[in-house]
Design a protein around this motif. Structure first.
Motif, short mmCIF file in Angstrom:
data_model
loop_
_atom_site.label_atom_id
_atom_site.label_comp_id
_atom_site.label_asym_id
_atom_site.label_seq_id
_atom_site.Cartn_x
_atom_site.Cartn_y
_atom_site.Cartn_z
N THR A 53 -15.53 65.21 45.20
CA THR A 53 -16.36 66.40 45.41
C THR A 53 -16.28 67.32 44.20
OG1 THR A 53 -15.95 66.27 47.78
CG2 THR A 53 -16.78 68.35 46.94
N VAL A 56 -18.44 65.88 41.43
CA VAL A 56 -19.87 66.07 41.69
C VAL A 56 -20.25 67.53 41.43
CG1 VAL A 56 -21.59 66.13 43.54
CG2 VAL A 56 -20.08 64.16 43.32
N GLU A 57 -19.42 68.46 41.90
CA GLU A 57 -19.71 69.87 41.66
C GLU A 57 -19.69 70.19 40.16
OE1 GLU A 57 -20.73 72.17 43.81
OE2 GLU A 57 -20.75 70.57 45.31
N ASP A 58 -18.78 69.58 39.43
CA ASP A 58 -18.71 69.80 37.99
C ASP A 58 -19.98 69.27 37.30
OD1 ASP A 58 -17.47 70.67 35.60
OD2 ASP A 58 -16.80 68.62 35.19
N ILE A 59 -20.45 68.12 37.73
CA ILE A 59 -21.67 67.54 37.16
C ILE A 59 -22.87 68.44 37.48
CG2 ILE A 59 -23.29 65.61 37.34
CD1 ILE A 59 -20.81 63.80 37.72
N LYS A 60 -22.95 68.92 38.73
CA LYS A 60 -24.05 69.81 39.10
C LYS A 60 -24.02 71.09 38.27
CE LYS A 60 -24.66 68.41 43.92
NZ LYS A 60 -24.52 68.83 45.33
N LYS A 61 -22.83 71.62 38.07
CA LYS A 61 -22.69 72.86 37.28
C LYS A 61 -23.12 72.60 35.84
CE LYS A 61 -19.30 76.36 35.95
NZ LYS A 61 -19.28 76.21 34.52
N THR A 62 -22.74 71.46 35.29
CA THR A 62 -23.11 71.13 33.92
C THR A 62 -24.63 71.01 33.80
OG1 THR A 62 -21.02 69.96 33.63
CG2 THR A 62 -22.77 69.48 32.05
N ILE A 63 -25.24 70.33 34.75
CA ILE A 63 -26.71 70.18 34.72
C ILE A 63 -27.38 71.54 34.84
CG2 ILE A 63 -28.67 69.28 36.03
CD1 ILE A 63 -26.93 66.82 36.65
N LYS A 64 -26.85 72.39 35.71
CA LYS A 64 -27.42 73.72 35.88
C LYS A 64 -27.27 74.53 34.60
CE LYS A 64 -27.25 77.69 38.97
NZ LYS A 64 -26.58 78.30 40.11
N ASP A 65 -26.11 74.42 33.95
CA ASP A 65 -25.90 75.13 32.68
C ASP A 65 -26.87 74.64 31.61
OD1 ASP A 65 -23.88 76.58 33.85
OD2 ASP A 65 -22.25 75.40 32.95
#
Length: 97
Positions: A53, A56-65
């Motif tokens: 989890t 996944v959250e780190d990947i989502k944050k990176t994509i958002k950034d």
């Protein structure tokens, strides 16, 4: 070991033997061992799930950034341009069939 000395450990073992008998103690130890193994496996499963989890959250944050930097929008615009170019080129070919 848990703050228990040698004499205290001997006393606990003596009480357990008197209460349950020598034939039940190995069975109880096996059951306790199996329970501890199940608890360890459950704990490892929870840790694994937490790590997944977090990844996944780190990947989502990176994509958002990346999206907030404008790089993601620029890439999406380029992809849409290329799609339109391909549609323009392949459009007549598809119709000829």
């Amino acid at each position: 070991m848990f703050g228990i000395g040698g004499g205290e450990l001997f006393f606990v073992i003596l009480i357990v033997l008197m209460l349950f008998g020598s034939d039940k103690v190995p069975e109880m130890a096996r059951t306790l061992g199996k329970g501890m193994k199940q608890l360890k496996n459950a704990t490892n499963d929870i840790k694994t799930e937490i790590h997944k989890t977090a990844e996944v959250e780190d990947i989502k944050k990176t994509i958002k950034d990346i999206g907030n930097d404008g790089v993601g929008k620029d890439m999406a615009d380029e992809v849409n341009k290329i799609k339109e170019d391909i549609e323009d080129i392949s459009g007549p070919v598809k119709r000829m069939r």
